[in-house]
Design a protein around this motif. Structure first.
Motif, PDB file in Angstrom:
ATOM      1  N   GLY A  62       0.830  -1.113  -0.023  1.00 12.98           N
ATOM      2  CA  GLY A  62       0.024   0.064   0.079  1.00 12.98           C
ATOM      3  C   GLY A  62       0.712   1.323   0.085  1.00 12.98           C
ATOM      4  O   GLY A  62       0.246   2.265   0.379  1.00 12.98           O
ATOM      5  N   ARG A  63       1.984   1.231  -0.385  1.00 14.08           N
ATOM      6  CA  ARG A  63       2.776   2.578  -0.282  1.00 14.08           C
ATOM      7  C   ARG A  63       3.487   2.729  -1.589  1.00 14.08           C
ATOM      8  O   ARG A  63       4.528   3.480  -1.764  1.00 14.08           O
TER       9      ARG A  63
ATOM     10  N   THR B  88       3.110   3.599  11.960  1.00 13.42           N
ATOM     11  CA  THR B  88       2.727   3.879  10.648  1.00 13.42           C
ATOM     12  C   THR B  88       3.514   3.392   9.706  1.00 13.42           C
ATOM     13  O   THR B  88       3.471   3.429   8.373  1.00 13.42           O
TER      14      THR B  88
ATOM     15  N   LEU C  55      -2.510   3.105   6.520  1.00  8.56           N
ATOM     16  CA  LEU C  55      -2.929   2.546   5.465  1.00  8.56           C
ATOM     17  C   LEU C  55      -4.445   2.883   5.042  1.00  8.56           C
ATOM     18  O   LEU C  55      -5.073   2.900   5.909  1.00  8.56           O
TER      19      LEU C  55
ATOM     20  N   PRO D  69      -5.455  -1.538   0.949  1.00  9.64           N
ATOM     21  CA  PRO D  69      -4.179  -1.617   1.411  1.00  9.64           C
ATOM     22  C   PRO D  69      -4.203  -1.905   2.959  1.00  9.64           C
ATOM     23  O   PRO D  69      -3.415  -3.318   3.138  1.00  9.64           O
ATOM     24  N   ALA D  70      -4.994  -1.799   3.787  1.00 10.52           N
ATOM     25  CA  ALA D  70      -4.987  -2.212   5.141  1.00 10.52           C
ATOM     26  C   ALA D  70      -5.588  -3.888   5.052  1.00 10.52           C
ATOM     27  O   ALA D  70      -5.162  -4.482   5.980  1.00 10.52           O
TER      28      ALA D  70
ATOM     29  N   CYS E 119      -9.101  -3.824  11.132  1.00 11.83           N
ATOM     30  CA  CYS E 119      -8.283  -2.724  10.462  1.00 11.83           C
ATOM     31  C   CYS E 119      -8.562  -1.191  10.959  1.00 11.83           C
ATOM     32  O   CYS E 119      -7.842  -0.187  11.017  1.00 11.83           O
TER      33      CYS E 119
ATOM     34  N   GLY F  67      -5.771   1.289  10.609  1.00  6.30           N
ATOM     35  CA  GLY F  67      -5.118   1.371   9.595  1.00  6.30           C
ATOM     36  C   GLY F  67      -3.569   1.317   9.708  1.00  6.30           C
ATOM     37  O   GLY F  67      -2.702   1.437   8.690  1.00  6.30           O
TER      38      GLY F  67
ATOM     39  N   PRO G 253       0.162  -0.064  10.097  1.00  4.14           N
ATOM     40  CA  PRO G 253       0.499  -1.345   9.705  1.00  4.14           C
ATOM     41  C   PRO G 253       1.191  -2.169  10.832  1.00  4.14           C
ATOM     42  O   PRO G 253       0.856  -3.225  10.933  1.00  4.14           O
TER      43      PRO G 253
END
Length: 820
Positions: free
Chosen positions: A63-64, A90, A207, A224-225, A254, A259, A261
């Motif tokens: 997700g980045r 994060t 995320l 992403p999460a 989540c 969210g 990480p």
């Protein structure tokens, strides 16, 4: 014989590099303040050494992609100092690791990390950086005094990780280094800005969460999460699969961990012990479950409590005191709310608030009124609530919070009395969590009158948002039999409305009778008229049309007696609906003609929109298709734009009925999509449904299925449940005539329809089944494969075709078919 792995381009093998990095231990640096007794410093081990030469952790960074692309552009541009900021967990370090690998080749002397978490004094900074550089370069870095000279001629990206606890020292060091070393660029990670001139801040946010559970499973799995949760879950529980049954629990997990990480990874590891429902229940009890002991991870990253405490210890006492007391807010809060609940913040509240924002302890957003709103992450709030429970002034803080909420609800009531229901709903929507917390506190302290005042002030909001059971429970817990006052009369009326919505007709009738008697005894004509009208609607729902007319006519006479024409107009609409149930449509046009001029629709009145929608339907009944569509489309657009509009499903259904009357495939598809969207919203919010209108909707749906065929009908339903509401009002959005797909036609057409694609034979089969409107579970059953395998096939198809949803996949294959 033991093999030694050499990192390309360094001339160093792993053991040699680790040995050099471990020279840092000779500095006598103290350990992590949160090490919990580890005692010695967090030594540079193989993982850190591998990062230094470009070998990354085995887990894929999820997700980045956008963050990495943005940071590559920034670091390859003019910025010489970039700071990754963000709260605990994060993934600032992981993102920095990925970026180092992305840009290392662009720096002649590479990109090298220095871990600062183990430092306790800024004076140790220069020595720490020197030792790290000496491990990579040569003996010119023998003493800290040579650091500037050693870096002066280097073209280097220096990465300083975990700077927050020595931020002042880092700022001083980098100010001089960046001035002295022209080829030096620096990437830092810190929970707060370094406040250096020229510093480029890059906030690392949690995320993204799943936007809505209305989306198909494949789309939810790609968020992403959830994707990170599934990745880490399968690392500890290989058989774990995301399904329609557990995706809601996973999405809520989540959400509860914001969210983050780190928190998602810690939560996912617990699937060895709990299924998703049990894990969700444990998370609601607190954050202690978010922990995992690992030998190669610092203790501060082995639990969310330790990660939060690491940042908490860096705050001043004033900041800690304010942060803990802000834990009383269950959701977003304004500066005014902070000052009202925490009087100690009056003197330096704004300054402290800004500092907490800088240090990642709070986040901010813009409220519906355009003013800033602040909130704590769920994990941070759980930490603060624990400490608030042990604070000497907890009762005082919670009392002030409850008083603030009572004032807030009273202020919102003024919007309601002015006919601005949407403004009332929007004001309370962002404060619902605080209202719930205040109600629980008022009940716990035994203040039944205040609790009933709050519950009564909230009931119209609870009704409009579908929180019927909760609203009724709040009222029933504090209502007192035999009490007469104005508050109890209003509460009886509210309980009757909510009980009726829940189908508890016997209870609803009892409550409304009590309300009518109480209002009558008090001489409250308007209250009595409202209760009589509700009692009449209850009789209409139960099929007693004669009694319904009698009660509504009695209500109408009272409204006329107090000269309330607007309220009387709405009762006339109800009387017309009673006639409609009998098959007599004559009264509805007259009622609408009387009501419309009295509505004073200022764009914020959902009652006025509902009357206008009825006017559109009556125009349609008279055969004026153009006028009907113009009115209903306008009402639907306003309802979608004002997303707090409780009448949105009715507005969509009215437009759907009009479009279905055109009897053309494109508008038939539009009608189905609108009906499906309205039904989905009702299922989510339990918003009020007009039985008379739903009768026409059900009849229209039967005809639409026959005219469109099962495939096109089901595809339109999927679109209505998944596409954004504004897209549903676009007349041309994805509307195509769709053929009926069968296995026979698929076999003969695969070669043409799928020409030029990289889809496998199995994926082509999946596309055909998606076009037929089958769910992942149905596809799995049809092809005799596991549901998770079917989900993966759909996901791969969407990726290969660059389609955002299964709806687009179905429309793509249909359009390809039609073009041939």
């Amino acid at each position: 014989m033991k093999r030694s792995f050499e990192f390309p381009g360094t001339g160093l093998d792993l053991e040699a590099l680790v040995a050099r990095q471990r020279d840092m231990a000779g500095l006598g640096l103290p350990g992590d303040p949160q090490a919990g007794g580890r005692g010695s410093s967090e030594r540079i081990g193989p993982a850190a050494a591998a990062w230094a030469v470009g070998v990354h952790p085995p887990n894929q960074l999820v997700g980045r992609h956008e963050d990495r692309a943005a940071l590559r552009q920034i670091l390859q541009g003019a910025a010489r100092l970039v700071t990754l900021t963000g709260p605990s967990g994060t993934g600032k370090t992981r993102l920095a690791q990925a970026v180092v690998g992305d840009v290392r080749a662009g720096f002649r002397d590479g990109a090298w990390p220095v871990e600062l978490a183990a430092l306790s004094e800024p004076s140790q900074l220069a020595a720490t950086v020197t030792v790290a550089c000496r491990a990579v370069f040569d003996n010119s870095f023998r003493t800290p005094d040579n650091l500037h000279d050693g870096l002066r001629d280097r073209e280097l990206l220096l990465v300083l990780d975990n700077c927050e606890h020595v931020a002042d020292g880092v700022a001083d060091l980098l100010t001089s280094l960046l001035s002295y070393c022209r080829g030096l660029r620096v990437l830092t990670t810190s929970r707060q800005p370094l406040q250096i001139y020229g510093e480029r801040l890059y906030p690392v946010r949690p995320l993204p969460l799943a936007p809505s559970l209305r989306a198909p499973l494949a789309e939810l799995a790609a968020s992403p999460a959830i994707a990170l949760f599934v990745q880490r879950a399968r690392a500890v529980a290989p058989d774990f699969a995301l399904t329609d049954d557990n995706v809601g629990d996973v999405a809520e997990i989540c959400r509860l961990v914001d969210g983050l990480p780190l928190a998602i990874e810690l939560a996912a590891t617990k699937l060895r012990l709990f299924g998703p429902p049990a894990l969700l229940a444990r998370l609601r009890d607190g954050i202690d479950i978010l922990r995992l002991e690992l030998t190669d991870v610092p203790l501060r990253q082995q639990s969310m409590r330790a990660a939060i405490h690491w940042g908490y210890q860096l705050l001043t006492q004033e900041e800690r005191d304010l942060l803990i007391r802000l834990g009383v807010f269950a959701g977003e809060f304004s500066t005014a709310a902070m000052v009202a609940v925490v009087p100690a913040a009056q003197a330096r509240g704004e300054e402290l608030l800004e500092s907490l924002l800088d240090k990642g302890m709070l986040s901010s957003s813009v409220g519906a009124d355009g003013e800033p709103r602040f909130c704590q992450l769920h994990t941070m709030r759980a930490f603060c609530v624990e400490r608030l429970r042990t604070a000497a002034d907890e009762r005082e803080v919670r009392d002030r919070h409850a008083e603030y909420v009572l004032r807030l609800v009273a202020d919102a009531g003024r919007d309601l009395r002015s006919g601005r229901l949407t403004a009332y709903v929007r004001r309370l929507r962002s404060d619902l969590g605080d209202a719930r917390a205040a109600y629980r506190h008022l009940c716990a302290r035994g203040d039944a009158d205040a609790a009933l005042t709050l519950a009564t002030g909230m009931w119209r909001f609870m009704f409009s948002q579908g929180h019927w059971s909760e609203g009724l429970q709040m009222l029933e817990e504090t209502l007192r039999d035999g009490a007469v006052g104005r508050l109890n009369a209003e509460a009886f009326h509210a309980a009757g409305v909510l009980a009726m919505a829940l189908g508890k007709y016997a209870s609803a009738e009892v409550y409304q009778r009590r309300a009518i008697a109480a209002f009558h005894e008090l001489g409250e004509v308007a209250g009595e008229a409202a209760a009589l009208n509700c009692q009449g609607n209850l009789a209409r729902v139960r099929g007693d049309l004669a009694e319904a007319r009698r009660l509504c006519e009695q209500s109408l006479s009272l409204w006329q007696a107090v000269e309330a024409p607007r309220a009387a107009a709405l009762v006339l609409i109800d009387l017309a609906m009673i006639s409609m149930r009998r098959g007599d449509m004559s009264e509805i046009d007259e009622a609408i003609s009387f009501a419309l001029p009295l509505m004073d629709d200022d764009g914020d009145d959902w009652n006025a929109r509902c009357v206008r929608a009825l006017a559109g339907l009556m125009a349609f009944r008279r055969g004026d298709q153009q006028k009907a569509e113009r009115i209903c489309r306008s009402v639907a657009a306003e309802a979608v734009e004002m997303d707090a509009h409780p009448g949105t499903p009715f507005a969509l259904e009215a437009l759907g009925l009009v479009l279905a009357g055109r009897r053309r495939p494109p508008t038939d598809q539009s009608a189905v999509r609108l009906f499906a969207a309205a039904g989905s919203i009702r299922a989510e919010t339990q918003s009020y449904a007009c039985a008379e209108i739903l009768t026409y909707v059900d009849r229209a749906l039967q005809h639409l299925r026959q005219r469109l065929g099962t495939v096109a009908f089901e595809n339109a339903c999927i679109a209505g449940k998944t596409l954004p509401l504004p897209a549903l009002l676009d007349e041309d959005a994805g509307l195509v005539a769709q053929p009926t797909w069968t296995h026979d036609t698929a076999r003969t057409e695969n070669g043409d329809v799928f020409h030029g694609t990289s889809l496998t034979a199995r994926e082509r089969e999946v596309v055909v089944l998606v076009a037929n409107g089958l769910t992942n579970r149905q596809i799995a059953n049809r092809l005799s494969i596991a549901e998770w395998t079917a989900t993966n096939h759909v996901r791969h198809v969407m990726r290969k075709l660059a389609m955002p949803s299964r709806v687009h996949v179905a429309q793509w294959v249909t359009q390809r078919h039609l073009s041939q």
